[in-house]
Design a protein around this motif. Structure first.
Motif: not given
Length: 692
Positions: A641-642, A650-658
């Motif tokens: 994703a990153q 969005f890339s930072h948020s979805v990466t941290q969530w995963l």
């Protein structure tokens, strides 16, 4: 299944696989295969130990030796014995079984073989399938315990063994790593609890076409303290049996203990050594009839009778009506003994009513009474002379019969006669030795000698056997009649009165039939120590244990076909039959199956919410153009994703969530709960599919 020649020696592992032989010093940590093998051997030893009382001594010794041998092999990492050893032990087992039982078939021979084969199978635990054979062979051996006993203690021992075998079986399906046995035990306990409702439904509704675990004994040697004949003077020492014969619950006030005579076989024929039931040569119309006449209020009660392998029902004297018995009919003999059409090889419960005041037999002289005064020639000459002496002192003829009976009883009271369980072996003239030499004996000696004297006086007399007395259990209100309460008394025939009960033992030892000085079996070391330290505690523990056993008998062992049909009546069936029972069982099976299917669908929907959440995120990312595989972990998805979305919020948020999703799954100290991650997933600023 033997190792090939030339290969290195291998040690077996019951859960599959083989390893090079190793030696382990005392105190070292055992490898898993050795630990699991020792645990399985311990469970098998427990299963076999429960059969010690029912298998020959050599079977116990051989089985113990094999298990000990297998234990040493496991501890030292030595190779298992070859086929020659196993075949030799098998041949020895077959020969010894044949020599002991004269057959390789039947209950006792079969149990002997299955116990030894279970032990021998442990000597070839080379693969997982061998272990499974041992498991299921042990399960089958467990079932054989019910051939001999269905008591509460037996059930408790089998439950322990069952949990042990389930633990070993679960452990065998956990081949990776070194899972603790406690974990396998928890899983096995959960399996047992899940299976308990199914077991209960089958117990309640499965048609009972025969008694629970009903299997005929190899012989007619039952547990009862009574038999169909009485051989006088051949027992030097009588060992009391404290096991339970009957449990009785009275509807109202019970009779005094001294009046509790439970009638059994009546013995009339005497050959000088042995008493047997009457085998009259008179035509049927000339034989004695019961002519039972009762008066007064009856005593109503319920009897729970232990199996004794004979067609006898024990009722209080005297019962004019047949007892209420399920699935069989009872009939009364001319001697007032109640019988059934088949042996009582299961626990049975019946209701009855008896009249303590009764009269039976002919009131005037009958030809058939000749059977009751016959004596074999050449036996007891001194007793015959004693009879002549009593005639001279008291009188002769029917008018003096009652006075002669009282004179004989007075002689027993005042002649120095004693009641003992160790009278020694009597000779040919048993009555002579009792009246003039030994002057001691237990009830069979006293009753036999008394009847012989009565017949020598031309007074018809016979021996009645059964149980006398009992003790009240204050916990559940039942009277407990034990095998040690087995008793022999007499009946004499008097003109105008018929048969009259006379208990000569009460003249020698009144405490035998009263509430004092009741006979007791010798206690074990533990019970004796408790009684010595605290007699009240010992009595209370015994009463509680008897009450618990009684409940087990009433609600489990005595759950008969009739109770199954009564259950259907409670469910609304007016005239239930076996067809209705089958329909109910089928309906329960269908309902349980539907419930299981519904549970499976629900569980499939609820299965692993973490995986469902990951799958939702994977599908959403795929729609945004991320080509991810279904087996990629969250960390790899975060990296893709990153790379795909670059340096964007969005890339930072979805990466941290995963990454937090992965940490929640695999970290023991994750600060984020799954519910929080589900909320954060909904709050992610997902771009529209056409704008990424």
């Amino acid at each position: 299944m033997n190792s090939a020649p030339g290969r290195p020696k291998l040690n077996s592992h019951p859960l599959g696989g083989q390893r090079p032989a190793q030696r382990w010093s005392v105190g070292a940590t055992l490898p898993r295969d050795t630990r699991d093998t020792l645990f399985l051997l311990a469970v098998i030893a427990w299963v076999v130990a429960m059969q010690i009382g029912h298998i020959p001594w050599w079977c116990t010794a051989l089985t113990a030796g094999v298990l000990a041998w297998r234990t040493v092999l496991a501890l030292k990492g030595l190779p298992l014995p070859g086929w020659a050893w196993r075949m030799g032990l098998l041949a020895l087992t077959l020969g010894a079984t044949w020599a002991t039982h004269q057959t390789l078939l039947g209950r006792d021979a079969g149990v002997t073989l299955i116990v030894v084969l279970l032990a021998l199978k442990t000597l070839e635990l080379r693969a997982r399938r061998d272990a499974f054979v041992v498991f299921f062979l042990a399960f089958f051996t467990l079932l054989t315990h019910f051939f001999y006993s269905q008591s509460l203690l037996t059930a408790a021992g089998i439950l322990i063994a069952l949990l042990g075998l389930l633990t070993a079986l679960v452990n065998a399906h956990m081949p990776v790593g070194r899972p603790p046995l406690a974990q396998a035990a928890r899983i096995a306990g959960g399996m047992a609890l899940l299976g308990a409702p199914i077991m209960l439904v089958l117990f309640m509704l499965f048609p009972r076409m025969s008694p629970l675990w009903g299997i005929p004994n190899d012989g007619m040697t039952g547990r009862s303290g009574l038999s169909g004949q009485m051989r006088v003077g051949q027992i030097a020492e009588l060992v009391l049996d404290d096991s339970i014969a009957l449990r009785v619950r009275f509807d109202g006030e019970p009779p005094p203990q001294r009046d509790l005579y439970f009638r059994g076989p009546v013995l009339t024929d005497f050959d000088g050594v042995e008493w047997r039931p009457l085998r009259s040569g008179f035509p049927a119309h000339m034989e004695l009839q019961a002519n039972l006449q009762v008066s007064g209020e009856p005593v109503r009660y319920e009897v729970t009778m232990e199996p004794h392998q004979r067609p006898w029902l024990f009722l209080l004297e005297a019962a004019a009506r047949a007892p209420q018995l399920l699935n069989t009919q009872a009939f009364m003999t001319p001697e007032l003994q109640w019988l059934t059409r088949r042996p009582m090889n299961e626990l049975v419960r019946y209701r009855a009513e008896s009249h303590p005041v009764f009269r039976h037999g002919p009131l005037t002289t009958a030809v058939a009474l000749q059977d009751q005064i016959e004596l074999p020639a050449g036996y007891n000459p001194r007793t015959l002379m004693l009879a002549q002496q009593l005639r001279r002192e008291v009188g002769a003829g029917p008018a003096f019969s009652e006075a002669l009976v009282n004179a004989a009883l007075q002689r027993l009271r005042t002649g120095g006669y004693t009641y003992t369980l160790e009278p020694g072996v009597y000779g040919q003239h048993t009555a002579d030795e009792f009246w003039f030499d030994k002057r001691e004996g237990f009830c069979e000696h006293i009753a036999s000698s008394f009847v012989i004297l009565m017949r020598a006086l031309d007074i018809p007399a016979r021996i009645v056997t059964g149980y006398q007395g009992g003790e009240l259990n204050a916990v559940d209100g039942f009277w407990t009649v034990r095998q040690r309460d087995a008793h022999a008394w007499t009946e004499v025939w008097l003109q105008g009165q018929g048969w009259v009960r006379v208990d000569p033992t009460s003249a020698v030892a009144p405490g035998r039939t009263g509430s004092l000085e009741r006979l007791r079996a010798p206690e074990g070391a533990l019970a004796g120590a408790i009684r010595t330290l605290n007699p009240d505690l010992s009595a209370q523990l015994r009463a509680v244990w008897d009450a618990v056993n009684n409940r087990w008998n009433q609600w489990v062992l005595n759950y008969t076909q009739g109770k199954q049909l009564d259950l259907l009546k409670n469910l609304g069936f007016k005239s239930p039959s076996w067809t209705d029972l089958a329909y109910v069982l089928m309906a329960v099976v269908v309902l349980v199956s539907l419930a299981g299917a519904a549970w499976t669908l629900w569980e499939r929907q609820q299965h692993d919410p973490w995986l469902r959440l990951l799958q939702r995120a994977r599908q959403r990312l795929h729609k945004l153009g991320l080509n991810n595989a279904h087996n990629l972990p969250p960390r790899t998805l975060a990296a893709q994703a990153q790379q795909r979305f670059g340096d964007t919020p969005f890339s930072h948020s979805v990466t941290q969530w995963l990454l937090k999703l992965e940490n929640q799954r695999y970290s023991r100290e994750s600060p984020v709960s799954l519910a929080t991650l589900q909320r954060e997933y909904k709050q992610l600023a997902w771009p529209k599919e056409g704008n990424q």
